[in-house]
Design a protein around this motif. Structure first.
Motif, PDB file in Angstrom:
ATOM      1  N   ASP A  32     -48.204 -12.010  55.484  1.00  0.00           N
ATOM      2  CA  ASP A  32     -48.876 -12.078  56.779  1.00  0.00           C
ATOM      3  C   ASP A  32     -47.918 -12.533  57.874  1.00  0.00           C
ATOM      4  O   ASP A  32     -47.864 -11.964  58.966  1.00  0.00           O
ATOM      5  N   GLY A 100     -54.870 -15.507  56.319  1.00  0.00           N
ATOM      6  CA  GLY A 100     -55.392 -14.166  56.106  1.00  0.00           C
ATOM      7  C   GLY A 100     -56.382 -13.741  57.176  1.00  0.00           C
ATOM      8  O   GLY A 100     -56.396 -12.581  57.608  1.00  0.00           O
ATOM      9  N   GLY A 101     -57.231 -14.670  57.618  1.00  0.00           N
ATOM     10  CA  GLY A 101     -58.194 -14.350  58.666  1.00  0.00           C
ATOM     11  C   GLY A 101     -57.524 -13.993  59.974  1.00  0.00           C
ATOM     12  O   GLY A 101     -57.892 -13.009  60.640  1.00  0.00           O
ATOM     13  N   THR A 104     -55.799 -10.488  59.671  1.00  0.00           N
ATOM     14  CA  THR A 104     -56.765  -9.391  59.709  1.00  0.00           C
ATOM     15  C   THR A 104     -57.242  -9.130  61.135  1.00  0.00           C
ATOM     16  O   THR A 104     -57.379  -7.975  61.563  1.00  0.00           O
ATOM     17  N   LEU A 198     -54.639  -5.133  58.291  1.00  0.00           N
ATOM     18  CA  LEU A 198     -55.971  -5.065  57.687  1.00  0.00           C
ATOM     19  C   LEU A 198     -55.913  -5.245  56.173  1.00  0.00           C
ATOM     20  O   LEU A 198     -56.856  -5.763  55.563  1.00  0.00           O
ATOM     21  N   SER A 200     -54.336  -7.362  54.651  1.00  0.00           N
ATOM     22  CA  SER A 200     -54.310  -8.799  54.367  1.00  0.00           C
ATOM     23  C   SER A 200     -55.643  -9.300  53.824  1.00  0.00           C
ATOM     24  O   SER A 200     -55.678 -10.210  52.989  1.00  0.00           O
ATOM     25  N   PHE A 201     -56.748  -8.718  54.279  1.00  0.00           N
ATOM     26  CA  PHE A 201     -58.065  -9.163  53.823  1.00  0.00           C
ATOM     27  C   PHE A 201     -58.199  -9.016  52.310  1.00  0.00           C
ATOM     28  O   PHE A 201     -58.691  -9.914  51.622  1.00  0.00           O
TER      29      PHE A 201
END
Length: 454
Positions: A32, A100-101, A104, A198, A200-201
């Motif tokens: 990330d 991660g959030g 994303t 995306l 990453s989610f």
């Protein structure tokens, strides 16, 4: 109960799970982090900073890369404090979801043409969240690995989460290379760059399920069982008693980070693929070269952890900084030839040095600080080293080239950083194998420098 009696109760299978969980989890977090750094020089300088032109757009874009480093200490303060109080495991879960959030959300962020100035503002806010998360992740991950390790294999076990960092670069560069092939040219700028963010989610969910199966650090469990309150405020104890150690150890990492962030911070990707620059190589070729160099960085990071268990952390660092300085001196002269082969060769050689000055860091840092403040000490020292070294290295490099028109000053900057790292590693005393349990606090708290009493 001492650490010596705790260690044999840890099964080989559990130790392997810990190394796997910290390595994979760290790789996902740094995927990330590095993804943003690479895209900053390839995409954000054009799509998120619309009114700016040319070199200034790249400088500001790289500034947002470095800006997140200023928030790493906040993440380190919070994570170190709670890791010393609540445990390493809970902190790793929180940082995983925060990173991660944010990543994303970057993947769905509108550009400057769509929402104007809100695009760079929201981008910077999400990058700040990444910085806080990165500042908290590393310390807990390395202590989970090192504190589960047998005393004679701390370097090897600690190299696990260290390997996760180049693995994150390898993964991010690899995914970008694939998307550059799937969505070439304008398609990459329009939507191709969003897909890796995306993704990453999905990776966060994988990391969560892996980390769920890992037991807490035995050293922390021993501290909790003994009910000790030796460090009611770990941060104040750290800065009151160990400030010189924090500064020197941070500069060791800064010596590595300044050079390493030429690739991980996205500068080489931007410099070598700039169609208006002196090199103007194909973007896909440059991404492939960085991907391969991430693989060699990963191999030599693992090797450094392994050999440090035999020749010591200090000696491993000293050898690594010599090789790194040579690689830093040769980097831009070779890249500036415009030869793709020279780009590959210079990056691969450079990663030999950056790997050897990175692999033993987990074990070295863990062996520097007393058990009761170890998470705080490791996390804050790492965060400060990131600011002093890697934070603004890409931006400084871009500014130096913009001001002088050549890369000569950048080369001097990188070699100087390697020399500083070498000197700081030289004055630290070798502490390989020192007991890590809380009953050895007095021994852990002294004898850090070659000129100090043991």
């Amino acid at each position: 109960m001492s650490h010596a009696t705790l260690a044999p109760t840890i099964s080989t299978g559990e130790r392997r799970r810990v190394v796997a969980a910290t390595t994979i989890g760290t790789a996902i977090e740094w995927y990330d982090y590095f993804l943003y750094a690479a895209v900053a020089g390839l995409v954000f300088n054009q799509l998120m900073f619309g009114p700016l032109e040319g070199g200034l757009a790249s400088i500001i874009s790289f500034l947002t890369v470095g800006l997140s480093f200023l928030f790493r200490p906040l993440g380190a303060f919070l994570a170190g404090h709670y890791a010393d109080r609540l445990g390493r495991r809970v902190v790793l879960m929180v940082t995983l979801f925060a990173m991660g959030g944010a990543t994303t959300l970057i993947g769905v962020l509108p550009t400057f043409d769509t929402i104007g100035v809100w695009a760079p503002i929201l981008l910077i806010l999400l990058r700040v969240i990444q910085g806080i998360s990165a500042g908290g992740e590393w310390g807990s991950a390395v202590l989970m690995a090192v504190e589960h390790a047998p005393d004679n294999k701390r370097g090897l076990f600690g190299a696990g989460p260290q390997v996760g960092v180049p693995a994150g670069l390898l993964l991010s560069s690899g995914v970008l290379s694939i998307m550059n092939y799937v969505a070439p040219n304008e398609a990459f700028m329009q939507w191709g760059w969003r897909v890796p963010f995306l993704l990453s989610f999905v990776l966060v969910l994988v990391g969560y399920f892996i980390r769920m199966g890992v037991e807490e650090s035995p050293v922390f469990e021993e501290i909790a069982e003994r009910g000790e309150e030796e460090a009611p405020n770990p941060v104040s104890v750290l800065f009151k008693k160990f400030l010189p150690l924090v500064i020197v150890a941070a500069l060791v990492f800064a010596g590595n980070g300044t050079v390493g962030y030429m690739t991980t911070g996205g500068y080489i990707q931007s410099y070598a693929s700039n169609p208006n620059g002196p090199v103007a190589l194909d973007r896909g070729d440059v991404l492939n070269a960085v991907t391969l160099s991430a693989f060699t960085w990963m191999l030599f990071t693992l090797l450094a952890g392994f050999i440090s268990d035999y020749i010591g952390r200090r000696t491993t660092y000293l050898i690594g900084f010599i090789i790194q300085a040579i690689g830093a001196a040769a980097l831009f002269p070779l890249v500036n030839t415009g030869s793709l082969g020279m780009l590959y060769g210079s990056l691969i050689f450079l990663t030999i040095g950056t790997g050897l000055t990175y692999g033993a860091q987990s074990a070295m840092y863990a062996e520097l600080f007393p058990a009761s403040i170890r998470a705080t000490g490791v996390s804050i020292t790492y965060a400060l080293g990131s600011i002093l070294g890697g934070a603004f290295a890409p931006m400084i490099a871009a500014a130096l080239v913009e001001a002088t028109g050549t890369t000569f000053a950048v080369t001097g900057y990188l070699v100087t950083a390697s020399v500083v790292g070498f000197v700081c590693a030289l004055i630290l005393r070798e502490r390989k194998g020192i007991p890590l349990g809380p009953e050895h606090e007095a021994e852990q708290a002294r004898g850090h420098f070659i000129f100090s009493k043991k």
